[in-house]
Design an enzyme around this catalytic site. Structure first.
Site, PDB file in Angstrom:
ATOM      1  N   GLU A 275     -43.116  91.590  32.252  1.00 51.28           N
ATOM      2  CA  GLU A 275     -42.742  91.482  33.674  1.00 51.28           C
ATOM      3  C   GLU A 275     -42.089  92.774  34.137  1.00 51.28           C
ATOM      4  OE1 GLU A 275     -41.523  86.734  33.939  1.00 51.28           O
ATOM      5  OE2 GLU A 275     -40.019  88.271  34.286  1.00 51.28           O
ATOM      6  N   ARG A 292     -45.390  83.669  25.663  1.00 54.12           N
ATOM      7  CA  ARG A 292     -46.246  82.480  25.715  1.00 54.12           C
ATOM      8  C   ARG A 292     -47.485  82.761  26.572  1.00 54.12           C
ATOM      9  NH1 ARG A 292     -42.271  82.160  29.725  1.00 54.12           N
ATOM     10  NH2 ARG A 292     -43.264  82.125  31.774  1.00 54.12           N
TER      11      ARG A 292
HETATM   12  C1  MV4 Z   1     -33.674  91.229  39.223  1.00 55.61           C
HETATM   13  C2  MV4 Z   1     -33.883  91.338  40.612  1.00 55.61           C
HETATM   14  C3  MV4 Z   1     -33.474  92.493  41.234  1.00 55.61           C
HETATM   15  N1  MV4 Z   1     -32.860  93.462  40.530  1.00 55.61           N
HETATM   16  N2  MV4 Z   1     -33.054  92.235  38.565  1.00 55.61           N
HETATM   17  C4  MV4 Z   1     -35.301  86.747  38.735  1.00 55.61           C
HETATM   18  C5  MV4 Z   1     -35.587  85.960  37.507  1.00 55.61           C
HETATM   19  C6  MV4 Z   1     -35.370  86.847  36.364  1.00 55.61           C
HETATM   20  N3  MV4 Z   1     -36.590  86.965  35.652  1.00 55.61           N
HETATM   21  C7  MV4 Z   1     -34.914  88.140  36.911  1.00 55.61           C
HETATM   22  N4  MV4 Z   1     -34.966  88.055  38.347  1.00 55.61           N
HETATM   23  C8  MV4 Z   1     -34.640  89.111  39.139  1.00 55.61           C
HETATM   24  N5  MV4 Z   1     -34.050  90.165  38.535  1.00 55.61           N
HETATM   25  C9  MV4 Z   1     -32.667  93.305  39.227  1.00 55.61           C
HETATM   26  N6  MV4 Z   1     -32.035  94.271  38.546  1.00 55.61           N
HETATM   27  C10 MV4 Z   1     -34.515  90.280  41.258  1.00 55.61           C
HETATM   28  C11 MV4 Z   1     -34.878  89.159  40.534  1.00 55.61           C
HETATM   29  C12 MV4 Z   1     -35.486  88.123  41.300  1.00 55.61           C
HETATM   30  C13 MV4 Z   1     -36.831  87.836  41.183  1.00 55.61           C
HETATM   31  C14 MV4 Z   1     -37.648  88.515  40.305  1.00 55.61           C
HETATM   32  C15 MV4 Z   1     -38.990  88.238  40.209  1.00 55.61           C
HETATM   33  C16 MV4 Z   1     -39.543  87.244  41.012  1.00 55.61           C
HETATM   34  C17 MV4 Z   1     -38.761  86.558  41.884  1.00 55.61           C
HETATM   35  C18 MV4 Z   1     -37.411  86.837  41.985  1.00 55.61           C
HETATM   36  C19 MV4 Z   1     -36.631  86.134  42.905  1.00 55.61           C
HETATM   37  C20 MV4 Z   1     -35.295  86.423  42.993  1.00 55.61           C
HETATM   38  C21 MV4 Z   1     -34.731  87.403  42.196  1.00 55.61           C
END
Ligand code: MV4
Length: 444
Positions: A275, A292
């Site tokens: 990701e 997965r």
């Molecule tokens: C982040 C981000 C912005 N900046 N990290 C959401 C779930 C987890 N996999 C990590 N996530 C995020 N990390 C930084 N440094 C924003 C998110 C995030 C997000 C990421 C992918 C898809 C949807 C999201 C929805 C809200 C926040």
């Protein structure tokens, strides 16, 4: 050689795996809970074993019962699907110790990548770009505040064992930090029984771009291009597509190379997903690696022509990848809409119940992966996703037209679904333009 596989899952993914096995001449064992006697996967498998009461913890999450069912039926391997035990390193280890093939990476690789803080450091060492942030575990808000100052606001506090949005808080300025940290840490302790945190700069308005990789036991790793999964709500993806219109061929090659480097650095085997967050300016950062098969794997299957479930099984069986990077080409455009039994008007409240009548579309370029049928009662105990509608056409515009048409044909009576909501997204001007980021649904 793998002759019989036990599928430690339910719903459409269990059905998907049963079908792949059948085509490969491999026998299948379904496991089912008392609530899933009439489920499609229970009916379609060669054998089916009841493994306990409806609640997941007593059935689909019960390692002992699943291992016992495997031994009793003489299955050689377990396919964990997604969710449930699929990323549980203890379960993978238990399989290894029992001489059962776990269709996925080694247990220690699952454990290492499951710790997001450790995964971050693995990627830094491998030269994969990560989001500017902490490199050591943080347990104390005061220590965290100093590091946040160095990183620069806004920052995001994350759980080392998190993922999928749990135990995460944003702090826009120093005065918000302590509260954000304490709240995230408390939630983390509750959810994971651990309070290890890390901090990153908060990336604003990114896209969620993930790369599919395949790795065999002999060090061969390829990527199968990307999926744009930016259309999500509360960390639940709703629509996924491949390719992403945000990627040029150059950027795809650059990100794909980093994805392959990431998999190699982790000592990865089997199918996995890297990701990334992609900024509007083209900067991208590793976020997590999923160990997965994923819900959205069909869009990749359609643009690459590769059956990912069959590849997973072949890899687990010790076969070499039958293709190299140069053999993989992305052809056309695929979109997936997740169909959930839920009511968007009532805050997306789950809507289990009996399907009185249904009609699902078909035709050229349309694929349905589902486990529902007319007269089936959706139990209230599990995930609300009941079907995936996947379309393919030669470009994004035509794929969207096909998805609009297919969504319009769906009839599911007796329960509420998100079909009309998906239809709305598929007609939203920003979606049509491809002008999307992870805030799309919230700002819709
Ligand atoms: C982040 C981000 C912005 N900046 N990290 C959401 C779930 C987890 N996999 C990590 N996530 C995020 N990390 C930084 N440094 C924003 C998110 C995030 C997000 C990421 C992918 C898809 C949807 C999201 C929805 C809200 C926040």
């Amino acid at each position: 050689m793998i002759k019989k596989i036990l599928i430690a899952n339910r719903g459409e993914i269990a059905v998907r795996i049963i079908r792949a096995c059948r085509e490969m001449g491999i026998e299948t064992v379904a496991v089912y809970s008392e609530a899933d006697k009439e489920a499609l996967h229970t009916k379609l498998a060669d054998e089916a074993v009841c493994i306990g009461p409806a609640p997941s913890k007593d059935s689909y999450l019960s390692m002992d019962r699943i291992i016992s069912a495997t031994i009793v039926t003489g299955a050689d391997a377990i396919h964990p699907g997604f969710g449930f035990l699929s990323e549980n390193s203890k379960f993978a280890k238990l399989c290894e110790d029992c001489g059962i093939i776990f269709i996925g990476p080694d247990s220690d690789v699952i454990a290492r990548l499951g710790n997001k803080q450790e995964a971050r450091n693995t990627m830094i060492n491998a030269g994969v770009p990560v989001i500017p942030g902490s490199t050591e575990a943080i347990y104390d808000a005061k220590v965290g505040a100093k590091i946040a100052e160095e990183i620069g606001y806004p920052v995001i506090v994350k759980a080392a064992l998190g993922g999928g949005g749990k135990g995460m808080r944003v702090a826009n300025a120093p005065e918000e930090f302590e509260n954000a940290f304490q709240t995230a840490q408390k939630e983390t302790q509750m959810a994971f029984g651990d309070d290890t945190m890390y901090i990153e700069h908060f990336v604003e308005e990114p896209r969620h771009i993930e790369f599919q990789i395949l790795a065999d036991k002999y060090g061969n790793v390829v990527h199968l291009g990307e999926r744009d999964c930016s259309i999500q709500r509360n960390h639940q993806k709703m629509i996924e597509e491949s390719p992403s219109i945000a990627l040029s061929d150059e950027l795809r090659e650059k990100m794909g190379q980093k994805a392959v480097m990431a998999a190699k650095a982790a000592g990865y085997e089997n199918a996995g997903t890297i990701e990334f967050l992609l900024e509007k300016n083209g900067n991208f950062y590793f976020m997590e690696m999923n160990t997965r098969i994923q819900v959205e794997h069909p869009v990749t299957e359609w643009v690459t022509g590769i059956d990912l479930i069959k590849e997973q099984i072949k890899i687990a069986d010790g076969r070499k990848l039958g293709f190299e990077q140069k053999d993989i080409h992305l052809n056309g455009h695929a979109i997936e809409c997740r169909i959930n039994a839920e009511n968007p008007q009532k805050g997306f409240m789950p809507s289990p119940g009996t399907i009185k009548d249904m009609y699902l579309p078909g035709g050229k370029g349309i694929r349905i992966d589902s486990a529902i049928y007319s007269g089936y009662t959706i139990p209230p105990y599990y995930d609300s996703m009941v079907a995936k509608l996947i379309v393919w056409a030669k470009n994004r515009k035509e794929a969207i037209r096909k998805m609009q048409s297919a969504l319009g044909e769906i009839i599911i009576e007796g329960i509420d679904t998100n079909v009309d909501y998906q239809y709305e997204i598929l007609h939203h001007p920003d979606y049509l333009e491809g002008n999307i980021d992870i805030g799309f649904i919230e700002n819709m």
